[in-house]
Design a protein around this motif. Structure first.
Motif, PDB file in Angstrom:
ATOM      1  N   THR A   3       0.857  -1.195   0.000  1.00  0.00           N
ATOM      2  CA  THR A   3       0.000   0.000   0.000  1.00  0.00           C
ATOM      3  C   THR A   3       0.889   1.240   0.000  1.00  0.00           C
ATOM      4  OG1 THR A   3      -1.741  -1.162   1.201  1.00  0.00           O
ATOM      5  CG2 THR A   3      -1.815   1.246   1.238  1.00  0.00           C
ATOM      6  N   VAL A   4       0.579   2.180  -0.874  1.00  0.00           N
ATOM      7  CA  VAL A   4       1.405   3.378  -1.009  1.00  0.00           C
ATOM      8  C   VAL A   4       0.530   4.627  -1.025  1.00  0.00           C
ATOM      9  CG1 VAL A   4       3.245   2.198  -2.286  1.00  0.00           C
ATOM     10  CG2 VAL A   4       1.325   3.202  -3.536  1.00  0.00           C
ATOM     11  N   LEU A   5       1.175   5.765  -0.797  1.00  0.00           N
ATOM     12  CA  LEU A   5       0.491   7.052  -0.929  1.00  0.00           C
ATOM     13  C   LEU A   5       0.624   7.534  -2.365  1.00  0.00           C
ATOM     14  CD1 LEU A   5       1.729   8.846   2.321  1.00  0.00           C
ATOM     15  CD2 LEU A   5      -0.601   8.095   1.854  1.00  0.00           C
ATOM     16  N   ARG A  10      -4.417   6.867  -0.530  1.00  0.00           N
ATOM     17  CA  ARG A  10      -3.802   5.543  -0.379  1.00  0.00           C
ATOM     18  C   ARG A  10      -4.363   4.568  -1.411  1.00  0.00           C
ATOM     19  NH1 ARG A  10      -0.738   4.344   3.870  1.00  0.00           N
ATOM     20  NH2 ARG A  10      -0.578   5.881   5.533  1.00  0.00           N
ATOM     21  N   ALA A  11      -3.480   3.682  -1.887  1.00  0.00           N
ATOM     22  CA  ALA A  11      -3.901   2.686  -2.863  1.00  0.00           C
ATOM     23  C   ALA A  11      -2.947   1.503  -2.826  1.00  0.00           C
ATOM     24  CB  ALA A  11      -3.945   3.295  -4.258  1.00  0.00           C
ATOM     25  N   LYS A  12      -3.403   0.392  -3.402  1.00  0.00           N
ATOM     26  CA  LYS A  12      -2.609  -0.834  -3.418  1.00  0.00           C
ATOM     27  C   LYS A  12      -1.950  -1.003  -4.789  1.00  0.00           C
ATOM     28  CE  LYS A  12      -3.015  -5.760  -2.285  1.00  0.00           C
ATOM     29  NZ  LYS A  12      -3.971  -6.840  -1.918  1.00  0.00           N
ATOM     30  N   VAL A  13      -0.657  -1.311  -4.783  1.00  0.00           N
ATOM     31  CA  VAL A  13       0.082  -1.495  -6.034  1.00  0.00           C
ATOM     32  C   VAL A  13      -0.331  -2.819  -6.685  1.00  0.00           C
ATOM     33  CG1 VAL A  13       2.358  -1.745  -7.095  1.00  0.00           C
ATOM     34  CG2 VAL A  13       2.042  -0.188  -5.165  1.00  0.00           C
ATOM     35  N   THR A  14      -0.782  -2.746  -7.940  1.00  0.00           N
ATOM     36  CA  THR A  14      -1.207  -3.955  -8.661  1.00  0.00           C
ATOM     37  C   THR A  14      -0.256  -4.322  -9.801  1.00  0.00           C
ATOM     38  OG1 THR A  14      -2.623  -2.637 -10.112  1.00  0.00           O
ATOM     39  CG2 THR A  14      -3.641  -3.565  -8.123  1.00  0.00           C
ATOM     40  N   ALA A  15       0.511  -3.360 -10.267  1.00  0.00           N
ATOM     41  CA  ALA A  15       1.455  -3.644 -11.362  1.00  0.00           C
ATOM     42  C   ALA A  15       2.512  -2.551 -11.425  1.00  0.00           C
ATOM     43  CB  ALA A  15       0.719  -3.741 -12.698  1.00  0.00           C
ATOM     44  N   ASP A  17      -4.673   0.369  -7.232  1.00  0.00           N
ATOM     45  CA  ASP A  17      -6.118   0.166  -7.084  1.00  0.00           C
ATOM     46  C   ASP A  17      -6.556   0.839  -5.786  1.00  0.00           C
ATOM     47  OD1 ASP A  17      -8.702  -0.710  -6.925  1.00  0.00           O
ATOM     48  OD2 ASP A  17      -8.202  -2.812  -6.531  1.00  0.00           O
ATOM     49  N   PHE A  18      -7.551   1.716  -5.891  1.00  0.00           N
ATOM     50  CA  PHE A  18      -8.020   2.453  -4.715  1.00  0.00           C
ATOM     51  C   PHE A  18      -9.038   1.659  -3.892  1.00  0.00           C
ATOM     52  CE2 PHE A  18      -6.296   5.804  -7.348  1.00  0.00           C
ATOM     53  CZ  PHE A  18      -5.617   6.583  -6.418  1.00  0.00           C
ATOM     54  N   PHE A  74      -8.646   1.695 -11.177  1.00  0.00           N
ATOM     55  CA  PHE A  74      -7.188   1.650 -11.359  1.00  0.00           C
ATOM     56  C   PHE A  74      -6.677   2.954 -11.953  1.00  0.00           C
ATOM     57  CE2 PHE A  74      -8.714  -2.724 -11.649  1.00  0.00           C
ATOM     58  CZ  PHE A  74      -7.911  -3.358 -10.730  1.00  0.00           C
ATOM     59  N   LYS A  75      -5.536   3.376 -11.444  1.00  0.00           N
ATOM     60  CA  LYS A  75      -4.898   4.565 -11.997  1.00  0.00           C
ATOM     61  C   LYS A  75      -3.393   4.326 -12.089  1.00  0.00           C
ATOM     62  CE  LYS A  75      -8.112   8.295 -11.268  1.00  0.00           C
ATOM     63  NZ  LYS A  75      -8.244   9.716 -10.935  1.00  0.00           N
TER      64      LYS A  75
END
Length: 268
Positions: free
Chosen positions: A223-225, A230-235, A246-247, A252-253
Motif C-alpha cells: 500500500t502506497v500514498l 492511499r492505494a494498493k500497487v497492482t502492477a 487500485d483504490f 485503477f490509476k
C-alpha cells in the motif's frame, strides 16, 4: 614485455595473442600466423597492446593474407567437406555416441580439428587411429557445448537478427530463470530458449537495469500514498517507470514512480 595483437582462429573463434612484428595491421585484417598447432589463418580482433610475457600463448604473424593464400583457403574448404564425410562415416562405423558439428584443417593441413557434441564420454582411440591413417595428418578431437555449436553453425534468432554468439559475443555469460522473473517475462522455457536449447543470452543484457529500476519502485501488493490518496500497487512498469494502483473499488490509476516516491517520502 611483447607487443601483440588479438587474433581469432577457426570457426570456434579461439582467441590468442600474436606477435605482429613489423606488420601494420588493423581490426578484421586476415593474416597467416604460426601457432602451437601449425600455420593457421586468423582475423585480427584486438589492437596492439603490451602483455606480460608468458601470460598467454603467443603466435607469430607471418604475413597478411595474399591472393595465393586465398586460393589455398578455397582448396582447404573442399578438403574440409571431404574430411567431414570421412569422419562421419567412421563415427557411424564405430557406433560412437556423438554429434559431428564441423571439421577444419589448419592452413598448412598439418592438423585436422574435429568438433563434436556429446552427453557422454566417448572413446576415440580407434577412430583417431583410423582417420590418421586415411587422412595422413594429425587429428584433434574437440568437444564443445551446445552454445558453441550454435556459435559455429550460426542461424537467425526469434528477433530476426543473426545470432549474437555468431556476431559480437566474445564469451558466454551465465543466464538464469531468475533473470526472466526479474524482467516479468513468460516463464515458458520454450519461448525463452535460443536455437541452442539454452536460455537466450539476450535475457542477461538488461537484467542489471531492471534490478536497479525495481529498487526505486514499490513492490506489487504493498500500500502506497499517491497524489489521490492511499492505494494498493497492482502492477509496475520498469521500462516506463510507472506504477498501477487500485483504490479499493477496482478504480485503477497509473502514476509515475517519481510521484509515488515523493509522496511516500513525505508520508514517512
Amino acid at each position: 614485455m611483447p607487443m601483440v595483437i588479438g587474433v581469432v582462429l577457426r570457426k570456434i573463434k579461439d582467441r590468442i595473442y600474436a606477435d605482429a612484428g613489423h606488420f601494420d595491421l588493423k581490426l578484421k585484417d586476415k593474416i597467416i600466423l604460426e601457432t602451437e598447432h601449425g600455420v593457421e589463418v586468423g582475423t585480427v580482433c584486438e589492437k596492439e597492446k603490451v602483455i606480460q610475457e608468458g601470460k598467454d600463448l603467443i603466435g607469430k604473424v607471418l604475413r597478411k593474407i595474399t591472393e595465393e593464400d586465398k586460393k589455398k583457403l578455397a582448396a582447404n574448404k573442399i578438403k574440409n567437406l571431404k574430411a567431414k564425410n570421412i569422419v562421419l562415416q567412421k563415427t557411424i562405423k564405430y557406433k560412437l555416441n556423438m554429434k559431428l558439428i564441423c571439421v577444419q584443417y589448419t592452413f598448412d593441413r598439418s592438423k585436422l580439428f574435429v568438433y563434436y557434441t556429446s552427453e557422454t564420454r566417448v572413446d576415440f582411440r580407434e577412430l583417431v587411429k583410423d582417420l590418421g591413417h586415411i587422412l595422413r595428418t594429425r587429428i584433434q578431437m574437440v568437444q564443445i557445448g551446445v552454445r558453441d555449436e550454435s556459435k559455429m553453425v550460426g542461424g537467425i534468432g526469434i528477433c530476426g537478427h543473426v545470432l549474437c554468439c555468431q556476431t559480437f559475443l566474445k564469451d558466454f555469460n551465465s543466464v538464469t530463470i531468475d533473470m526472466a522473473k526479474e524482467q516479468d517475462l513468460s516463464l515458458n522455457t520454450a519461448k525463452l530458449s535460443g536455437l541452442c536449447g539454452r536460455l537466450m543470452c539476450c535475457i542477461s543484457y538488461e537484467n542489471d537495469v531492471y534490478r536497479a529500476v525495481k529498487k526505486e519502485l514499490p513492490e506489487i501488493g504493498t500500500t502506497v500514498l499517491t497524489p489521490e490518496g492511499r492505494a494498493k500497487v497492482t502492477a509496475i512498469d520498469c521500462i516506463m517507470e510507472k506504477v498501477t494502483v487500485d483504490f479499493g473499488d477496482k478504480s485503477f490509476k497509473v502514476f509515475t514512480a517519481k510521484q509515488i516516491n515523493e509522496r511516500n517520502k513525505k508520508g514517512k
